[in-house]
Design a protein around this motif. Structure first.
Motif, short mmCIF file in Angstrom:
data_model
loop_
_atom_site.label_atom_id
_atom_site.label_comp_id
_atom_site.label_asym_id
_atom_site.label_seq_id
_atom_site.Cartn_x
_atom_site.Cartn_y
_atom_site.Cartn_z
N ILE A 27 0.84 -1.19 0.00
CA ILE A 27 0.00 0.00 0.00
C ILE A 27 0.88 1.24 0.00
CG2 ILE A 27 -1.84 1.25 1.18
CD1 ILE A 27 -2.70 -1.51 0.25
N SER A 28 0.71 2.07 -1.02
CA SER A 28 1.35 3.39 -1.06
C SER A 28 0.25 4.43 -0.90
CB SER A 28 2.11 3.59 -2.37
OG SER A 28 3.15 2.63 -2.50
N PRO A 29 -0.02 4.88 0.30
CA PRO A 29 -1.19 5.75 0.54
C PRO A 29 -1.07 7.07 -0.20
CG PRO A 29 -0.29 4.89 2.60
CD PRO A 29 0.72 4.61 1.54
N ASP A 30 -2.22 7.56 -0.69
CA ASP A 30 -2.26 8.89 -1.31
C ASP A 30 -3.08 9.86 -0.47
OD1 ASP A 30 -4.80 7.92 -1.69
OD2 ASP A 30 -4.75 8.07 -3.88
N ARG A 31 -3.51 9.42 0.72
CA ARG A 31 -4.21 10.31 1.64
C ARG A 31 -3.92 9.85 3.06
NH1 ARG A 31 -7.94 6.88 -0.77
NH2 ARG A 31 -9.20 5.59 0.64
N PHE A 32 -3.92 10.82 3.97
CA PHE A 32 -3.59 10.56 5.36
C PHE A 32 -4.55 11.36 6.23
CE2 PHE A 32 0.18 9.94 2.82
CZ PHE A 32 0.74 8.78 3.32
N TYR A 33 -4.61 11.02 7.53
CA TYR A 33 -5.58 11.64 8.42
C TYR A 33 -4.94 11.96 9.77
CZ TYR A 33 -8.81 9.79 4.94
OH TYR A 33 -9.45 9.50 3.77
N THR A 34 -5.64 12.79 10.53
CA THR A 34 -5.19 13.13 11.88
C THR A 34 -6.28 12.82 12.91
OG1 THR A 34 -5.87 15.43 11.59
CG2 THR A 34 -3.57 14.90 11.11
N THR A 35 -7.23 11.97 12.55
CA THR A 35 -8.25 11.50 13.49
C THR A 35 -8.45 10.00 13.32
OG1 THR A 35 -10.03 12.03 11.92
CG2 THR A 35 -9.53 13.68 13.61
N PHE A 36 -8.80 9.34 14.43
CA PHE A 36 -9.25 7.96 14.39
C PHE A 36 -10.76 7.99 14.20
CE2 PHE A 36 -5.23 7.56 16.60
CZ PHE A 36 -4.72 6.35 16.13
N SER A 37 -11.25 7.40 13.10
CA SER A 37 -12.67 7.50 12.79
C SER A 37 -13.06 6.48 11.74
CB SER A 37 -13.01 8.91 12.29
OG SER A 37 -14.34 8.98 11.83
N ALA A 38 -14.29 5.95 11.86
CA ALA A 38 -14.84 5.08 10.83
C ALA A 38 -15.44 5.86 9.68
CB ALA A 38 -15.89 4.16 11.44
N ALA A 39 -15.40 7.19 9.76
CA ALA A 39 -15.92 8.01 8.67
C ALA A 39 -14.94 8.11 7.51
CB ALA A 39 -16.27 9.41 9.17
N HIS A 40 -13.67 7.77 7.75
CA HIS A 40 -12.69 7.84 6.67
C HIS A 40 -12.84 6.64 5.74
CE1 HIS A 40 -10.97 11.01 8.97
NE2 HIS A 40 -10.39 10.25 9.87
N ARG A 62 5.65 14.53 7.08
CA ARG A 62 6.70 14.49 6.05
C ARG A 62 7.06 13.04 5.73
NH1 ARG A 62 8.94 19.50 5.02
NH2 ARG A 62 8.39 21.12 6.54
N ASP A 63 7.36 12.79 4.46
CA ASP A 63 7.68 11.43 4.04
C ASP A 63 9.17 11.15 4.13
OD1 ASP A 63 8.87 12.64 1.83
OD2 ASP A 63 7.35 11.96 0.39
N GLU A 64 9.59 10.03 3.55
CA GLU A 64 10.99 9.61 3.66
C GLU A 64 11.96 10.54 2.93
OE1 GLU A 64 9.27 7.09 0.24
OE2 GLU A 64 8.60 8.06 2.10
N THR A 65 11.46 11.36 2.01
CA THR A 65 12.32 12.33 1.33
C THR A 65 12.33 13.69 2.04
OG1 THR A 65 10.60 13.26 -0.12
CG2 THR A 65 11.67 11.23 -0.84
N GLY A 66 11.50 13.83 3.07
CA GLY A 66 11.37 15.11 3.76
C GLY A 66 10.27 15.99 3.20
N LYS A 67 9.59 15.52 2.17
CA LYS A 67 8.52 16.32 1.57
C LYS A 67 7.30 16.37 2.49
CE LYS A 67 5.52 16.55 -2.52
NZ LYS A 67 5.14 15.90 -3.79
N LEU A 68 6.72 17.57 2.64
CA LEU A 68 5.52 17.73 3.45
C LEU A 68 4.32 17.24 2.66
CD1 LEU A 68 4.29 18.80 6.10
CD2 LEU A 68 3.97 21.00 4.94
N ILE A 69 3.67 16.18 3.15
CA ILE A 69 2.51 15.59 2.49
C ILE A 69 1.21 16.10 3.11
CG2 ILE A 69 1.38 13.44 1.84
CD1 ILE A 69 4.14 13.87 0.55
N LEU A 70 1.17 16.19 4.43
CA LEU A 70 -0.01 16.69 5.14
C LEU A 70 0.47 17.47 6.35
CD1 LEU A 70 -3.07 16.83 5.68
CD2 LEU A 70 -2.86 14.69 6.96
N ASP A 71 0.11 18.74 6.40
CA ASP A 71 0.52 19.60 7.51
C ASP A 71 -0.40 19.35 8.70
OD1 ASP A 71 1.62 21.49 9.12
OD2 ASP A 71 0.96 23.22 7.95
N GLY A 72 0.03 18.47 9.60
CA GLY A 72 -0.78 18.13 10.76
C GLY A 72 0.09 17.54 11.85
N ASP A 73 -0.54 17.12 12.94
CA ASP A 73 0.16 16.48 14.06
C ASP A 73 -0.26 15.04 14.17
OD1 ASP A 73 1.81 18.53 15.15
OD2 ASP A 73 0.02 19.51 15.94
N ASN A 74 0.73 14.16 14.42
CA ASN A 74 0.47 12.72 14.57
C ASN A 74 -0.33 12.18 13.38
OD1 ASN A 74 1.74 12.52 17.19
ND2 ASN A 74 -0.05 13.56 18.02
#
Length: 342
Positions: A27-40, A62-74
């Motif tokens: 799996i190479s995700p193209d979206r990420f989240y900052t909440t635990f939820s069944a709505a995703h 940030r990913d393995e290259t240092g690129k910011l993918i989603l500006d969030g916490d955890n």
């Protein structure tokens, strides 16, 4: 009752009268989240016994290259929908592989003030230490170098003259959990019965994590990779970095648990949470350790805070109010004064 390991016999699954082999999902995700939820929406549907090979961003997205993918916490990878998981079941996840995938991470340089005795906070050195290299306006993140070939994590600059701030790498995941009950969407900052941001430094390769299921499919999520930290994540970070992760899922049907559990080859662990409860009892032990490291071992305040943050072992000595903060001597220089040395 005999104990059943959920991973012993999951080579083939009987499904609608057919034997279906366990699958490996890359799996190479193209979206990420900052909440635990069944709505995703799930990023993959899994069956018990399936293996997932994926990546987790660092806690700041940030990913393995240092690129910011989603500006969030955890920032979290997932959710993964597990077929057959129902409320009242237990989801079992074996972390087959948790590996660093880049050569840098970051930490703070000061123990969080929540972990210090109130009388020690006044006059404390500032948390700011560096240029705002990680994100605009943030000056409290010290870059650390991660040497994957030698398995070490090292501060990018010195904070004093008494210790080398180099420690063994110990990759682990800070966040791991399922969708909470009652259709809630809970921020990835706290911990609860569903899992969440547990920041347990032994959520590492080989661990089996058991989580209660509250929603059909479980909606398993994980993230917040750490390169290494002591008990308590006292610096507020765990040498934050991105990770490569492989895990296997299984189900324990109609097997109710109330809080997360973790199994290692040599131990079993239960986790619980009560905000502002027991941590109050550790403040004096932590503050006294900082005083000892600076006064008798000659560490600078910054060296003392970072050394403690990276090596602390926190224990409850007595349920009735005795708490222990321990630092291994191998992380320290010789003391400047020592009894029984004559």
């Amino acid at each position: 009752m005999s104990k059943k390991n959920p991973f012993v016999a999951v080579a083939m699954l009987c499904f609608a009268g057919l034997f279906l082999p366990a699958e490996t999902h890359r799996i190479s995700p193209d979206r990420f989240y900052t909440t635990f939820s069944a709505a995703h929406p799930p990023i993959a549907h899994l069956r018990p016994g399936d293996i997932v090979i994926t990546k987790c961003l660092d806690s700041r997205g940030r990913d393995e290259t240092g690129k910011l993918i989603l500006d969030g916490d955890n920032v979290l990878t997932g959710p993964f929908y597990v077929e057959g998981a129902e409320p009242g079941d237990t989801l079992a996840v074996r972390l087959d592989r948790v590996r660093l995938n880049r050569d840098w991470g970051w930490n703070g340089i000061r123990i969080t003030t929540d972990a210090l005795a109130p009388e020690t906070i006044e006059g404390l050195f500032p948390a700011n230490c560096c240029d705002a290299w990680l994100q605009p306006g943030r000056r409290n993140a010290l870059r650390w170098n991660l040497d994957r070939s030698h398995g070490t994590v090292t501060a990018s600059r010195t904070l004093g003259e008494r210790v080398k701030l180099e420690f063994p790498a110990h990759p682990a995941l800070g966040c791991i959990g399922v969708a909470p009950p009652n259709k809630q969407a809970i921020d990835s900052g706290p911990m609860g019965a569903y899992g969440g941001n547990m920041d347990y430094n032994a959520m590492d390769e080989g661990a089996i994590v058991y989580l209660p299921v509250y929603e059909p499919g479980a909606y398993f999520m994980l993230g917040d990779g750490h390169a290494g930290h002591g008990d308590g994540e006292l610096l507020g970070q765990g040498t934050e970095t991105s990770t490569d992760v492989q895990f296997t899922v299984d189900l324990m049907k109609k097997h109710h648990i109330s809080w997360p559990r973790v199994e290692h080859s040599d131990s079993i662990v239960t986790l619980g949470c009560m905000p502002d409860g027991i941590e109050r009892g550790f403040r004096h032990a932590i503050s006294e350790m900082i005083a000892w490291l600076t006064a008798d071992y000659g560490l600078s305040p910054q060296e003392a805070h970072v050394t403690l943050g990276m090596t602390a072992e926190l224990r409850v000595a007595s349920w009735f109010g005795t708490f222990v903060c321990k630092v291994p001597k191998k992380a320290l220089p010789e003391p400047t004064g020592q009894p029984f040395s004559r």
